[in-house]
Motif scaffolding. Structure first.
Motif, PDB file in Angstrom:
ATOM      1  N   THR A 422       2.028   7.131  -4.510  1.00  0.00           N
ATOM      2  CA  THR A 422       0.848   6.364  -4.090  1.00  0.00           C
ATOM      3  C   THR A 422       0.623   6.473  -2.588  1.00  0.00           C
ATOM      4  O   THR A 422      -0.513   6.635  -2.127  1.00  0.00           O
ATOM      5  N   LEU A 423       1.696   6.377  -1.805  1.00  0.00           N
ATOM      6  CA  LEU A 423       1.577   6.408  -0.340  1.00  0.00           C
ATOM      7  C   LEU A 423       1.746   7.808   0.236  1.00  0.00           C
ATOM      8  O   LEU A 423       1.750   7.972   1.467  1.00  0.00           O
ATOM      9  N   ARG A 424       1.921   8.784  -0.646  1.00  0.00           N
ATOM     10  CA  ARG A 424       2.060  10.184  -0.224  1.00  0.00           C
ATOM     11  C   ARG A 424       3.231  10.373   0.746  1.00  0.00           C
ATOM     12  O   ARG A 424       3.110  11.000   1.806  1.00  0.00           O
ATOM     13  N   LEU A 425       4.352   9.822   0.328  1.00  0.00           N
ATOM     14  CA  LEU A 425       5.583   9.973   1.100  1.00  0.00           C
ATOM     15  C   LEU A 425       6.455  11.032   0.440  1.00  0.00           C
ATOM     16  O   LEU A 425       6.390  11.239  -0.780  1.00  0.00           O
ATOM     17  N   ALA A 438       6.514   2.216   8.718  1.00  0.00           N
ATOM     18  CA  ALA A 438       5.993   3.207   7.779  1.00  0.00           C
ATOM     19  C   ALA A 438       6.959   3.454   6.620  1.00  0.00           C
ATOM     20  O   ALA A 438       6.565   3.953   5.570  1.00  0.00           O
ATOM     21  N   VAL A 439       8.245   3.098   6.807  1.00  0.00           N
ATOM     22  CA  VAL A 439       9.250   3.271   5.749  1.00  0.00           C
ATOM     23  C   VAL A 439       9.725   1.914   5.220  1.00  0.00           C
ATOM     24  O   VAL A 439       9.867   1.724   4.015  1.00  0.00           O
ATOM     25  N   GLY A 493       1.855   3.539   8.056  1.00  0.00           N
ATOM     26  CA  GLY A 493       1.314   4.730   8.690  1.00  0.00           C
ATOM     27  C   GLY A 493       0.135   4.363   9.567  1.00  0.00           C
ATOM     28  O   GLY A 493       0.199   3.434  10.373  1.00  0.00           O
ATOM     29  N   ASP A 494      -0.973   5.060   9.419  1.00  0.00           N
ATOM     30  CA  ASP A 494      -2.162   4.809  10.226  1.00  0.00           C
ATOM     31  C   ASP A 494      -3.204   4.009   9.458  1.00  0.00           C
ATOM     32  O   ASP A 494      -4.380   3.986   9.826  1.00  0.00           O
ATOM     33  N   ARG A 495      -2.793   3.305   8.403  1.00  0.00           N
ATOM     34  CA  ARG A 495      -3.746   2.586   7.570  1.00  0.00           C
ATOM     35  C   ARG A 495      -3.273   1.165   7.325  1.00  0.00           C
ATOM     36  O   ARG A 495      -2.073   0.897   7.196  1.00  0.00           O
ATOM     37  N   GLU A 496      -4.240   0.256   7.266  1.00  0.00           N
ATOM     38  CA  GLU A 496      -3.965  -1.143   6.946  1.00  0.00           C
ATOM     39  C   GLU A 496      -4.192  -1.350   5.449  1.00  0.00           C
ATOM     40  O   GLU A 496      -5.275  -1.064   4.923  1.00  0.00           O
TER      41      GLU A 496
END
Length: 512
Positions: A422-425, A438-439, A493-496
């Motif tokens: 989902t979070l593309r990790l 981010a983690v 990451g760069d998103r809320e």
């Protein structure tokens, strides 16, 4: 000077025999009487009309010709396919020299008769539907190339027809057949309110959920309910059909007809809006249609496979419009609702399934509505072809493979993979020692979901995610619960992200 009978006299004679009403219906504008010397030609608009008139009224027309022009006058039927002047020119050119001499010797009387015939012919030529006989001097058919007929464009005709007129053969589902439960009660009530007071409540109404949870059923139920009201003109269309029509209209230059189809309806029902996710031009057109309908107080209802905020490719303007209405979700049915669905689907002709069997299936099968309906159909069909009662033994044989795969055990590793997808990790990110937000934020959410969807202990969850003690998992679960209670957002990451929406998206990923 001697003149022949007029064409009007012949028309009156035919009318008196077939009746004025029938004459006006079949002859007026469809056929013309043309006197050509000793012959009367009935020129029709096409071959079908010639065959019909000759078969139905041939005797009456022949009697009228004999009355007006004499019994020795020949009657011919022809298709209006050649200019009359060309036909007369061919006749004059085909006359023999002996015939020409005979005509000259007969003097002025014959000349006057010919002028009268010419005058009558020219009068017929000036009629609303000019006579164009398809015969030569001897009455034989004249072979002529068929005129090119412009064939209608089926795509252009489809764009000109109302959407509702193209779905007359479809069997629409009714809201009365919809099984309401805790998983869908609010969305069902909203659909009923749209039928009772369209445009008066939340507008738009957005219904979202996984496949097989009843989104299309609700949409069809709204359409069927509004069609029964004489003052309503609902329009039901899938997003794929909307896109196809938009592309056709753009290519054919029929955008005005396309817009008129959707903007003149009283309620627009669009199924699977998420299909437009990557189609910017179609989204813009739908946005303009949406604004035009809502500004005029008309209702818009759409369905999606996820919450609008989770649809990444939707335009911000369209997303803003969707969030301005009511957004209700449909979840897979709970055990009580599954049992009611099975009971409803088992009604009707065919072997009866005992309630005990239905209860067992409701507790075992955890799929969507279509899976439950398929299970009922399989059991009843198996019982019918084998001649056995639809008991539990028959159900086990009929649904052997389905029952074996019905219970899916979710593991901590499954939750880990769903969060990363989902979070593309990258795989293994949540098991690293990194402590950045981010983690750490995704890891805490993964721990919360592991406790919710698996039977793993705090120690097992902590071990999987690399924590030294189980207290880490306890703290993470408590933290995420607090976020959900406050409807908080977290930075990843760069998103809320809204925590509730993120959890919903991960749970949908787990269900795949």
């Amino acid at each position: 000077m001697r003149t022949g009978p007029s064409v009007q006299a012949l028309a009156d004679a035919v009318s008196s025999r077939v009746g004025a009403a029938r004459f006006n219906l079949w002859f007026q504008g469809n056929a013309t009487f043309v006197p050509l010397g000793g012959r009367i030609v009935v020129a029709t608009r096409n071959q079908h009309m010639q065959e019909w008139l000759e078969h139905t009224f041939g005797t009456a027309v022949k009697a009228a010709v004999a009355e007006v022009y004499g019994a020795d006058t020949t009657l011919r039927w022809a298709v209006d396919n050649l200019p009359l002047e060309e036909t007369r020119s061919e006749e004059n050119g085909a006359r023999s020299e002996d015939k020409k001499s005979e005509n000259r010797d007969r003097g002025a009387a014959r000349s006057e008769d010919k002028k009268a015939a010419d005058s009558a012919s020219k009068s017929a030529l000036r009629a609303p539907h000019p006579a164009i006989p398809q015969v030569d001097l001897f009455g034989d058919p004249v072979s002529q190339p068929k005129p090119k007929v412009k064939r209608p464009d089926p795509e252009a005709e489809a764009l000109a027809r109302p959407i509702s007129s193209q779905r007359t053969g479809r069997r629409w589902k009714s809201l009365a057949d919809f099984v309401s439960g805790p998983c869908n009660r609010v969305a069902h009530a909203s659909a009923l309110s749209v039928i009772e007071e369209p445009g008066q409540g939340a507008n738009p109404l957005v219904v979202h959920g996984p496949v097989g949870t009843g989104k299309t059923h609700l949409l069809e139920g709204i359409y069927a309910g509004m069609k029964r009201q004489s003052d309503q003109r609902p329009c039901y269309v899938t997003a794929e059909e909307f896109t196809t029509r938009f592309v056709q209209a753009s290519r054919l230059g029929k955008m005005s007809a396309f817009r008129r189809q959707f903007r003149e309806c009283s309620t627009l029902l669009l199924d699977d809006l998420h299909f437009l996710a990557t189609k910017k031009a179609t989204q813009e057109e739908f946005l303009h249609t949406f604004d035009a309908l809502v500004a005029d107080g008309r209702q818009v209802v759409v369905t999606m496979d996820c919450h609008p905020r989770l649809a990444d490719e939707l335009m911000p303007e369209l997303l803003d419009r969707l969030l301005g209405g009511a957004v209700w979700g449909l979840m897979p049915p709970d055990p009580e609702t599954r049992l009611e669905i099975l009971r409803k689907k088992s009604c009707g002709p065919g072997p009866m399934i005992p309630d005990a069997v239905l209860k067992a299936l409701a507790n075992t099968l955890r799929g969507n509505v279509r899976e439950l309906e398929g299970a009922v159909n399989s059991v009843r069909h198996y019982a019918k072809v084998t001649g056995r009662p639809a008991d539990m033994a028959t159900a086990r044989e009929a649904l052997g493979d389905l029952l074996r795969h019905a219970v899916r055990v979710v593991t901590v590793a499954d939750v880990d993979a769903a969060v990363c997808t989902t979070l593309r990790l990258a795989a293994g990110t949540l098991q690293s020692k990194a402590r950045t937000w981010a983690v750490s934020h995704p890891r805490m959410i993964a721990i919360y979901l592991s406790r919710k969807h698996t039977a793993a202990t705090y120690g097992e969850v902590s071990k999987h995610f690399g924590a030294k003690t189980h207290s880490t998992a306890v703290a993470a679960e408590k933290k995420v619960r607090a976020w959900l209670d406050k409807n908080a957002s977290v930075a990843i990451g760069d998103r809320e992200w809204s925590v509730k929406e993120l959890v919903d998206r991960i749970e949908r990923e787990l269900q795949r």
